[in-house]
Design a protein around this motif. Sequence first.
Motif, PDB file in Angstrom:
ATOM      1  N   ILE A 190       1.899 -10.896  12.088  1.00 33.65           N
ATOM      2  CA  ILE A 190       1.416 -10.640  13.437  1.00 33.65           C
ATOM      3  C   ILE A 190      -0.044 -11.064  13.586  1.00 33.65           C
ATOM      4  O   ILE A 190      -0.886 -10.719  12.747  1.00 33.65           O
ATOM      5  N   ARG A 191      -0.339 -11.769  14.644  1.00 34.69           N
ATOM      6  CA  ARG A 191      -1.718 -12.149  14.936  1.00 34.69           C
ATOM      7  C   ARG A 191      -2.440 -10.963  15.573  1.00 34.69           C
ATOM      8  O   ARG A 191      -1.976 -10.394  16.560  1.00 34.69           O
ATOM      9  N   ILE A 192      -3.581 -10.569  14.992  1.00 32.79           N
ATOM     10  CA  ILE A 192      -4.347  -9.433  15.511  1.00 32.79           C
ATOM     11  C   ILE A 192      -5.735  -9.888  15.952  1.00 32.79           C
ATOM     12  O   ILE A 192      -6.259 -10.898  15.476  1.00 32.79           O
ATOM     13  N   LYS A 193      -6.321  -9.107  16.853  1.00 33.70           N
ATOM     14  CA  LYS A 193      -7.639  -9.443  17.394  1.00 33.70           C
ATOM     15  C   LYS A 193      -8.759  -8.635  16.746  1.00 33.70           C
ATOM     16  O   LYS A 193      -9.924  -9.033  16.788  1.00 33.70           O
ATOM     17  N   LYS A 194      -8.400  -7.465  16.191  1.00 37.07           N
ATOM     18  CA  LYS A 194      -9.407  -6.653  15.519  1.00 37.07           C
ATOM     19  C   LYS A 194      -8.753  -5.899  14.363  1.00 37.07           C
ATOM     20  O   LYS A 194      -7.527  -5.704  14.346  1.00 37.07           O
ATOM     21  N   PRO A 195      -9.544  -5.469  13.364  1.00 39.35           N
ATOM     22  CA  PRO A 195      -8.971  -4.779  12.211  1.00 39.35           C
ATOM     23  C   PRO A 195      -8.297  -3.471  12.602  1.00 39.35           C
ATOM     24  O   PRO A 195      -8.718  -2.796  13.540  1.00 39.35           O
ATOM     25  N   SER A 196      -7.248  -3.132  11.871  1.00 35.01           N
ATOM     26  CA  SER A 196      -6.546  -1.874  12.116  1.00 35.01           C
ATOM     27  C   SER A 196      -7.220  -0.732  11.354  1.00 35.01           C
ATOM     28  O   SER A 196      -8.033  -0.947  10.437  1.00 35.01           O
ATOM     29  N   PHE A 197      -6.841   0.479  11.728  1.00 38.01           N
ATOM     30  CA  PHE A 197      -7.294   1.685  11.029  1.00 38.01           C
ATOM     31  C   PHE A 197      -7.013   1.575   9.535  1.00 38.01           C
ATOM     32  O   PHE A 197      -7.848   1.923   8.698  1.00 38.01           O
ATOM     33  N   ILE A 198      -5.826   1.101   9.195  1.00 41.01           N
ATOM     34  CA  ILE A 198      -5.424   1.022   7.785  1.00 41.01           C
ATOM     35  C   ILE A 198      -6.270   0.000   7.029  1.00 41.01           C
ATOM     36  O   ILE A 198      -6.708   0.243   5.892  1.00 41.01           O
ATOM     37  N   GLN A 199      -6.506  -1.149   7.644  1.00 44.42           N
ATOM     38  CA  GLN A 199      -7.298  -2.181   6.978  1.00 44.42           C
ATOM     39  C   GLN A 199      -8.728  -1.719   6.746  1.00 44.42           C
ATOM     40  O   GLN A 199      -9.307  -1.974   5.684  1.00 44.42           O
ATOM     41  N   ILE A 200      -9.308  -1.028   7.716  1.00 43.27           N
ATOM     42  CA  ILE A 200     -10.663  -0.516   7.536  1.00 43.27           C
ATOM     43  C   ILE A 200     -10.687   0.574   6.468  1.00 43.27           C
ATOM     44  O   ILE A 200     -11.623   0.652   5.655  1.00 43.27           O
ATOM     45  N   LEU A 201      -9.636   1.405   6.420  1.00 42.81           N
ATOM     46  CA  LEU A 201      -9.539   2.432   5.386  1.00 42.81           C
ATOM     47  C   LEU A 201      -9.518   1.798   4.002  1.00 42.81           C
ATOM     48  O   LEU A 201     -10.175   2.283   3.070  1.00 42.81           O
ATOM     49  N   ILE A 202      -8.778   0.701   3.855  1.00 39.73           N
ATOM     50  CA  ILE A 202      -8.735  -0.016   2.574  1.00 39.73           C
ATOM     51  C   ILE A 202     -10.129  -0.546   2.225  1.00 39.73           C
ATOM     52  O   ILE A 202     -10.592  -0.426   1.084  1.00 39.73           O
ATOM     53  N   MET A 203     -10.802  -1.128   3.209  1.00 40.75           N
ATOM     54  CA  MET A 203     -12.151  -1.652   2.968  1.00 40.75           C
ATOM     55  C   MET A 203     -13.098  -0.536   2.539  1.00 40.75           C
ATOM     56  O   MET A 203     -13.884  -0.704   1.594  1.00 40.75           O
ATOM     57  N   ARG A 204     -13.039   0.611   3.216  1.00 35.80           N
ATOM     58  CA  ARG A 204     -13.915   1.735   2.849  1.00 35.80           C
ATOM     59  C   ARG A 204     -13.645   2.191   1.425  1.00 35.80           C
ATOM     60  O   ARG A 204     -14.571   2.524   0.684  1.00 35.80           O
ATOM     61  N   SER A 205     -12.357   2.209   1.048  1.00 36.15           N
ATOM     62  CA  SER A 205     -12.013   2.646  -0.308  1.00 36.15           C
ATOM     63  C   SER A 205     -12.533   1.682  -1.368  1.00 36.15           C
ATOM     64  O   SER A 205     -12.690   2.045  -2.531  1.00 36.15           O
ATOM     65  N   MET A 206     -12.831   0.446  -0.953  1.00 34.19           N
ATOM     66  CA  MET A 206     -13.344  -0.562  -1.879  1.00 34.19           C
ATOM     67  C   MET A 206     -14.867  -0.656  -1.834  1.00 34.19           C
ATOM     68  O   MET A 206     -15.457  -1.520  -2.488  1.00 34.19           O
ATOM     69  N   GLY A 207     -15.493   0.230  -1.063  1.00 33.39           N
ATOM     70  CA  GLY A 207     -16.941   0.270  -1.058  1.00 33.39           C
ATOM     71  C   GLY A 207     -17.612  -0.262   0.183  1.00 33.39           C
ATOM     72  O   GLY A 207     -18.850  -0.236   0.278  1.00 33.39           O
TER      73      GLY A 207
END
Length: 317
Positions: free
Chosen positions: A14-31
């Motif tokens: 799926i083409r998205i225009k902005k990051p999802s809640f889940i993707q940002i959560l993954i990024m936060r977990s990685m620092g």
Amino acid sequence: MKYSLMSLMIDREIRIKKPSFIQILIMRSMGYDGAEPTVDEMFAYLNEHGIPAKNGTMSFRDLVKFAKENGFDGLDMMSFHFEIDGKEAKEALDEFGITLSAIDIIAPFAGADTKEKRDVVFAEVKDVFDRGYEAGCRNFLVMPTGYTPVPGCTREQIFQNNIEGLRLCVEYAGKKGFTVNTETLESAAVPHGSIGEMLRIFDAVPGLKYSHDTGNPIVAMEDPLATYEALKDKVVAVHFKDLKTTEDKTEMMDSMGRFYQRADFGTGVIDFRKHIEVLKRDNYDGYITLEGELPAENQLESAKKALKYFKDMENQL
């Protein structure tokens, strides 16, 4: 039975225009500790940190067309995938004869302990309600909390915050003429998982309905079928997903400290055959949303196989 395709099943397409809640959560977990990234910054960060990822190419219309051509009756969208104007979405749905069976909204009411904070969260939820309603959706799943505790809040405080947020949603739904439901959540850290907790929520929010997820009750150490039986009078939607135990301590943890991860349909602990039997017994006429995978060369082929898997199972009963 009627089956819906969940957007999460084919999220990489799926083409998205902005990051999802889940993707940002993954990024936060990685620092990651910066401001909310753009979609390009998000994909760049994930790739730099060892997670191959790229934006998909499917538009909403492409998604609807795929669902129709491959035998699905409905489409169940995560709100962060539903980035389209309601009128435009309805045109695509009508063109292919597909129902927008549900939109699933992660709404962080858990940390909204003042009216001002609740109003900010609800404004975003209301935007999804309004666009989805215009597109023909009449059933919205509201998940009022994330998957981790809110710093400085007790479980009871989180519970009360969730209640206030859900009341706002149900009150608005009553005025507009649609249904709001909620589900047990796949986290032992939030007060939203056991049968007792769910009954308490329904008592506190008249008019709220239930979306039965086959996997989530496991995290509260409860039998999904027992959860269904206890809450079946509230059921307006069903999600099929499978779980299995794992030694990976980064996965979801139950109340006894055991860890679970998503499993291919039929390889985990969920008795899907029995679920179909009880749904047929109760003349369930809503949608079953497929929220999982089967091994295939890509997500699109996996979605096709998953639908065939359950239709074959149903035909054998």
